[in-house]
Scaffold this active site. Structure first.
Site, PDB file in Angstrom:
ATOM      1  N   GLU A 178      -7.048  -4.076 -10.295  1.00  0.00           N
ATOM      2  CA  GLU A 178      -6.438  -4.286 -11.257  1.00  0.00           C
ATOM      3  C   GLU A 178      -7.176  -4.180 -12.241  1.00  0.00           C
ATOM      4  OE1 GLU A 178      -3.583  -7.439 -10.884  1.00  0.00           O
ATOM      5  OE2 GLU A 178      -2.056  -5.995  -9.759  1.00  0.00           O
ATOM      6  N   ASN A 221      -7.088   0.113  -7.679  1.00  0.00           N
ATOM      7  CA  ASN A 221      -5.210   0.307  -7.379  1.00  0.00           C
ATOM      8  C   ASN A 221      -4.968  -0.483  -8.853  1.00  0.00           C
ATOM      9  OD1 ASN A 221      -2.607  -0.030  -5.738  1.00  0.00           O
ATOM     10  ND2 ASN A 221      -3.486  -2.675  -5.620  1.00  0.00           N
ATOM     11  N   HIS A 257       5.592  -1.673  -9.533  1.00  0.00           N
ATOM     12  CA  HIS A 257       6.337  -2.897  -9.798  1.00  0.00           C
ATOM     13  C   HIS A 257       7.504  -2.295 -10.822  1.00  0.00           C
ATOM     14  CE1 HIS A 257       4.686  -5.250  -7.083  1.00  0.00           C
ATOM     15  NE2 HIS A 257       3.505  -4.432  -7.203  1.00  0.00           N
ATOM     16  N   GLU A 286       2.510  -0.621  -4.260  1.00  0.00           N
ATOM     17  CA  GLU A 286       3.417  -1.932  -4.318  1.00  0.00           C
ATOM     18  C   GLU A 286       4.965  -1.007  -4.599  1.00  0.00           C
ATOM     19  OE1 GLU A 286       1.018  -4.624  -5.495  1.00  0.00           O
ATOM     20  OE2 GLU A 286      -0.792  -3.463  -4.855  1.00  0.00           O
ATOM     21  N   ASP A 288       7.994  -2.180  -6.054  1.00  0.00           N
ATOM     22  CA  ASP A 288       9.672  -2.289  -5.683  1.00  0.00           C
ATOM     23  C   ASP A 288      10.233  -2.092  -7.307  1.00  0.00           C
ATOM     24  OD1 ASP A 288       8.286  -4.405  -7.214  1.00  0.00           O
ATOM     25  OD2 ASP A 288       8.086  -5.287  -5.560  1.00  0.00           O
TER      26      ASP A 288
END
Length: 379
Positions: A178, A221, A257, A286, A288
């Site tokens: 990030e 990432n 996400h 990651e 979801d």
């Protein structure tokens, strides 16, 4: 069960370890044959052989404020599902700075050691997460008033100590996490490393990680880079420049996400393909899919169908790109999901309910993996 209690005690008692210490840890508690999930009915079983299907290993972070003991250490059914369903595991918080390096001269390796040992015993690979980030840093670091030379030495020691400890045992590392704002500018305010040491420190982080483990694949990432936008464009511009300088960048990872409040990023595959064209490995790390669910209620069938379609489309995008070799969901059961803690009014973001029964999203992933295996074999 006495054995399980003994293991937990071993992990907790050895939690504070100096960098050079490497005590032997008790073997993780293993599921019995009678408890085991049917092997052929799991995600890892149906996945293409060259695609790692993974999950975050619950522990640390928000879990420490919840009214349950550490999930990975204490929840036997959780461990059983973790072993059966996935060929890759990522520490959710257990290798982040605040957890693994809580004091200036102290490292806490017991929990991460246990995850790596569990993975080895269950024939899983490990994704390391993360070495260079603006968030979840310990107070001693953020408030330490260190000189530039001291900060540089601290970062180098951390990266080479952590990566070196697991050399040969970690498949991929999220080295820099990030580092860009939404508009594609570097985080020069809240990222202590970039703010104090300049953007050149990003290249050093990759070089130090490579020195510590030349076999590990090293990734950028980030979230919000699912589609083609200013943020993903910034990575597309930066990575070739670093590679031209000989910086060992191997891959680009999209967190994923997602929320059903917003449309699915329909250009996900095209975006992954752009990085694939640079010769990079890619990964979804990651994912979801959170939904608007009021407290005490359950999602509607329509909501569950939408969630399932988001998971399915994301996986389809990955398996359609040659070097997208890792697909990780950020937790597999709502019982331990981070989402309700951080997103008020949203939740139910994983592929299993609290009791580990499977949602439509699970079957969407399973069906997509089966189709990818039968249609392409070993990609």
């Amino acid at each position: 069960m006495q054995v399980r209690s003994s293991i937990a005690a071993t992990v907790l008692a050895s939690a504070m370890i100096l960098p050079m210490a490497a005590p032997a840890l008790a073997a993780p508690d293993q599921p019995s044959r009678s408890q085991a999930v049917e092997k052929k009915d799991t995600l890892r079983w149906v996945a293409p052989q060259d695609l790692k299907i993974g999950t975050a290993v619950a522990g640390g972070g928000h879990h420490e404020t919840q009214p349950y003991p550490a999930p990975f250490t204490f929840d036997q059914e959780y461990r059983q599902r973790l072993a059966a369903e996935f060929s890759s595991v990522s520490p959710e918080n257990q290798s982040k700075w605040e957890f693994v390096h809580p004091e200036h001269n102290t490292y806490r390796f017991a929990e991460m050691d246990a995850i790596v040992q569990f993975a080895q015993e269950n024939k899983q690979v490990v994704r390391g997460h993360t070495l260079f980030w603006h968030s979840q840093n310990p107070a001693w670091l953020e408030e330490g008033n260190f000189s530039k030379d001291e900060l540089r030495a601290i970062l180098k020691d951390h990266i080479q100590t952590v990566v070196g400890r697991y050399a040969g045992k970690i498949q991929q590392w999220d080295v820099a996490n990030e580092i860009f704002n939404e508009d594609g500018t570097l985080r020069t305010t809240d990222n202590i490393w970039i703010r104090e040491l300049g953007p050149e420190i990003i290249a050093d982080a990759f070089r130090w990680a490579h020195e510590a483990d030349p076999k590990a694949k090293l990734f950028f990432n980030d979230y919000g880079v699912e589609g083609i936008n200013a943020k993903s464009n910034a990575y597309l511009d930066l990575i070739p420049k670093l590679q031209a300088q000989g910086v060992p960048v191997d891959g680009f990872a999209i967190q994923g996400h997602l929320s059903t409040r917003y449309g699915f990023p329909g250009d996900l595959q095209a975006n992954l393909q752009r990085f694939d064209a640079l010769g990079l490995e890619t990964a979804i790390t990651e994912i979801d899919v959170r939904m608007d669910v009021a407290a005490g209620t359950t999602p509607t069938d329509a909501q569950l169908a939408t969630q399932a379609s988001y998971y399915q489309r994301a996986l389809e995008a990955c398996v359609s790109v040659e070097e997208c070799n890792s697909f990780t969901i950020w937790g597999f059961t709502d019982k331990y999901s981070w989402v309700p803690v951080f997103f008020s009014g949203e939740g139910e973001a994983t592929v299993m309910w609290n009791d580990f029964t499977r949602k439509p999203a699970y079957y969407a992933l399973q069906d997509t993996l089966e189709q990818a295996s039968s249609g392409r074999g070993n990609r």
